[in-house]
Design a protein around this motif. Sequence first.
Motif, PDB file in Angstrom:
ATOM      1  N   GLY A 126       0.785  -1.228   0.018  1.00  0.00           N
ATOM      2  CA  GLY A 126       0.052  -0.091   0.111  1.00  0.00           C
ATOM      3  C   GLY A 126       0.831   1.378   0.083  1.00  0.00           C
ATOM      4  N   ALA A 127       1.980   1.313   0.854  1.00  0.00           N
ATOM      5  CA  ALA A 127       2.723   2.455   1.055  1.00  0.00           C
ATOM      6  C   ALA A 127       3.935   2.464   0.021  1.00  0.00           C
ATOM      7  CB  ALA A 127       3.262   2.660   2.310  1.00  0.00           C
ATOM      8  N   LEU A 128       4.475   1.388  -0.209  1.00  0.00           N
ATOM      9  CA  LEU A 128       5.788   1.397  -1.110  1.00  0.00           C
ATOM     10  C   LEU A 128       5.716   0.656  -2.515  1.00  0.00           C
ATOM     11  CD1 LEU A 128       7.990   0.189   1.946  1.00  0.00           C
ATOM     12  CD2 LEU A 128       7.429   2.345   1.244  1.00  0.00           C
ATOM     13  N   GLY A 129       4.554   0.228  -2.796  1.00  0.00           N
ATOM     14  CA  GLY A 129       4.287  -0.367  -4.162  1.00  0.00           C
ATOM     15  C   GLY A 129       5.098  -1.888  -4.332  1.00  0.00           C
ATOM     16  N   GLY A 130       5.369  -2.462  -3.260  1.00  0.00           N
ATOM     17  CA  GLY A 130       6.037  -3.565  -3.170  1.00  0.00           C
ATOM     18  C   GLY A 130       6.166  -4.209  -2.047  1.00  0.00           C
ATOM     19  N   GLY A 131       6.290  -5.584  -2.046  1.00  0.00           N
ATOM     20  CA  GLY A 131       6.137  -6.317  -0.660  1.00  0.00           C
ATOM     21  C   GLY A 131       7.337  -7.093  -0.087  1.00  0.00           C
ATOM     22  N   LEU A 132       7.312  -7.940   0.645  1.00  0.00           N
ATOM     23  CA  LEU A 132       8.595  -8.749   1.048  1.00  0.00           C
ATOM     24  C   LEU A 132       9.573  -9.354  -0.042  1.00  0.00           C
ATOM     25  CD1 LEU A 132       6.665 -10.651   3.845  1.00  0.00           C
ATOM     26  CD2 LEU A 132       8.284  -8.953   4.155  1.00  0.00           C
ATOM     27  N   ASP A 133       8.966  -9.775  -0.950  1.00  0.00           N
ATOM     28  CA  ASP A 133       9.841 -10.165  -2.076  1.00  0.00           C
ATOM     29  C   ASP A 133      10.697  -9.157  -2.571  1.00  0.00           C
ATOM     30  OD1 ASP A 133       8.738 -12.751  -2.287  1.00  0.00           O
ATOM     31  OD2 ASP A 133       7.058 -11.930  -3.599  1.00  0.00           O
ATOM     32  N   THR A 134      10.379  -7.686  -2.320  1.00  0.00           N
ATOM     33  CA  THR A 134      11.065  -6.817  -3.019  1.00  0.00           C
ATOM     34  C   THR A 134      12.035  -6.331  -1.939  1.00  0.00           C
ATOM     35  OG1 THR A 134       9.336  -5.948  -4.532  1.00  0.00           O
ATOM     36  CG2 THR A 134      11.338  -4.320  -3.900  1.00  0.00           C
ATOM     37  N   PHE A 135      11.517  -6.131  -0.405  1.00  0.00           N
ATOM     38  CA  PHE A 135      12.391  -5.296   0.295  1.00  0.00           C
ATOM     39  C   PHE A 135      12.834  -6.378   1.621  1.00  0.00           C
ATOM     40  CE2 PHE A 135       8.886  -2.436  -0.999  1.00  0.00           C
ATOM     41  CZ  PHE A 135       9.798  -1.363  -1.640  1.00  0.00           C
ATOM     42  N   ALA A 136      12.344  -7.618   1.889  1.00  0.00           N
ATOM     43  CA  ALA A 136      12.879  -8.586   2.648  1.00  0.00           C
ATOM     44  C   ALA A 136      12.728  -9.859   2.400  1.00  0.00           C
ATOM     45  CB  ALA A 136      12.400  -7.978   4.107  1.00  0.00           C
ATOM     46  N   PRO A 137      12.910 -10.371   1.092  1.00  0.00           N
ATOM     47  CA  PRO A 137      12.684 -11.795   0.596  1.00  0.00           C
ATOM     48  C   PRO A 137      13.130 -13.012   1.679  1.00  0.00           C
ATOM     49  CG  PRO A 137      14.646 -10.774  -0.480  1.00  0.00           C
ATOM     50  CD  PRO A 137      14.016  -9.555   0.035  1.00  0.00           C
ATOM     51  N   ASN A 138      14.088 -12.654   2.538  1.00  0.00           N
ATOM     52  CA  ASN A 138      14.610 -13.487   3.426  1.00  0.00           C
ATOM     53  C   ASN A 138      13.413 -13.976   4.344  1.00  0.00           C
ATOM     54  OD1 ASN A 138      15.101 -10.871   4.254  1.00  0.00           O
ATOM     55  ND2 ASN A 138      15.886 -11.752   6.321  1.00  0.00           N
ATOM     56  N   LEU A 139      12.530 -13.007   4.608  1.00  0.00           N
ATOM     57  CA  LEU A 139      11.570 -13.142   5.679  1.00  0.00           C
ATOM     58  C   LEU A 139      10.232 -13.988   4.999  1.00  0.00           C
ATOM     59  CD1 LEU A 139      11.232  -9.705   7.363  1.00  0.00           C
ATOM     60  CD2 LEU A 139      12.530 -11.897   7.965  1.00  0.00           C
ATOM     61  N   THR A 140      10.192 -14.167   3.823  1.00  0.00           N
ATOM     62  CA  THR A 140       9.143 -14.992   3.084  1.00  0.00           C
ATOM     63  C   THR A 140       9.387 -16.441   3.453  1.00  0.00           C
ATOM     64  OG1 THR A 140       9.904 -15.366   0.917  1.00  0.00           O
ATOM     65  CG2 THR A 140       9.038 -13.417   1.316  1.00  0.00           C
ATOM     66  N   MET A 141      10.513 -16.973   3.759  1.00  0.00           N
ATOM     67  CA  MET A 141      10.622 -18.394   3.959  1.00  0.00           C
ATOM     68  C   MET A 141      10.384 -19.181   2.704  1.00  0.00           C
ATOM     69  SD  MET A 141      10.025 -19.125   7.884  1.00  0.00           S
ATOM     70  CE  MET A 141      10.898 -20.627   7.853  1.00  0.00           C
ATOM     71  N   GLY A 142      10.275 -18.651   1.185  1.00  0.00           N
ATOM     72  CA  GLY A 142       9.911 -19.178   0.221  1.00  0.00           C
ATOM     73  C   GLY A 142       8.557 -19.414  -0.218  1.00  0.00           C
TER      74      GLY A 142
END
Length: 312
Positions: free
Chosen positions: A60-76
Amino acid sequence: MALSTSASSTTALITAFLLLLRLSSALKDSGSDKLPKSDVDLLEFPLNLEYFEAEFFSWGALGGGLDTFAPNLTMGGPSPIGARKARLSPHIKDIIAQFALQEFGHLRAIQKTVPGFPRPLLNLSAESFATVMNNAFEKPLQPSFDPYANDINYLLASYVIPYVGLTGYVGANPKLKSPTSKRLVAGLLGVESGQDAVLRTLLYQRAFVKVYPYEFTVAEFTDRISSLRNKLGKKGLKDEGLIVKPVQGAEGRISGNVLAGDQDSLSFDRTPEEILRIVYGSGNENQPGGFYPKGGDGRIAKSHLRRQIRNF
């Protein structure tokens, strides 16, 4: 005599060393690798909602999610469906961006304490939120509600799920056994409740503003959403909108309800089962859907999914 003194000193040093080893071992045993299994389950379950909040606020704010800003947190885990950047004013965008980064921290804190699980499939499309609003008003809104359209719509969409996570932390806290677990949940609850207070305050400032192009005010939206969550949760009154009957307000004396609470102004609590009924939108913890097309993850959520398969 000198030899005896030396031997005594050596014995004392060895004893002190052994005591330090025992202390180190005890501290390790009290760490996250020794958490009771019930604690692990209760700490992992909130990841379902923390992933939701991180993705929704970040997109909503940045136009991207975890895949863009913190992919390590998605655990795949799979990328969310339908998430996109919202049309927000600079002030609201700044607040939501702060929330997003806070949620990144929450994910990391939980994953450092328990094994965790990959990001579940999330449906953050405009259609998913529109369905919630239609169910809240018991009729299709025309035009369809778009959570990403403007400040008010986005704040109302933000009202839909994050508060549910807050009640989950309140419900989990008395069931936790380890000080490590209780400390983590207290820290998470502190910031989550702060986020909820900010969202409710921003909406309260606009309580009697009509949500264009509908005939309903912001306060009416929050009341309908809260009523829907009470209905889906199936455990009585655990949710309140921004304006209530005075008897339901603080000390039974006021209709303004910027913070929701029980008769003693304590936060309401919910069980994982109540939360699943709400976020699935089905009123049934065994029936996934809504924002979680394939259901939640973790032992608690999966146990209910397996029950659904057995009953099929």
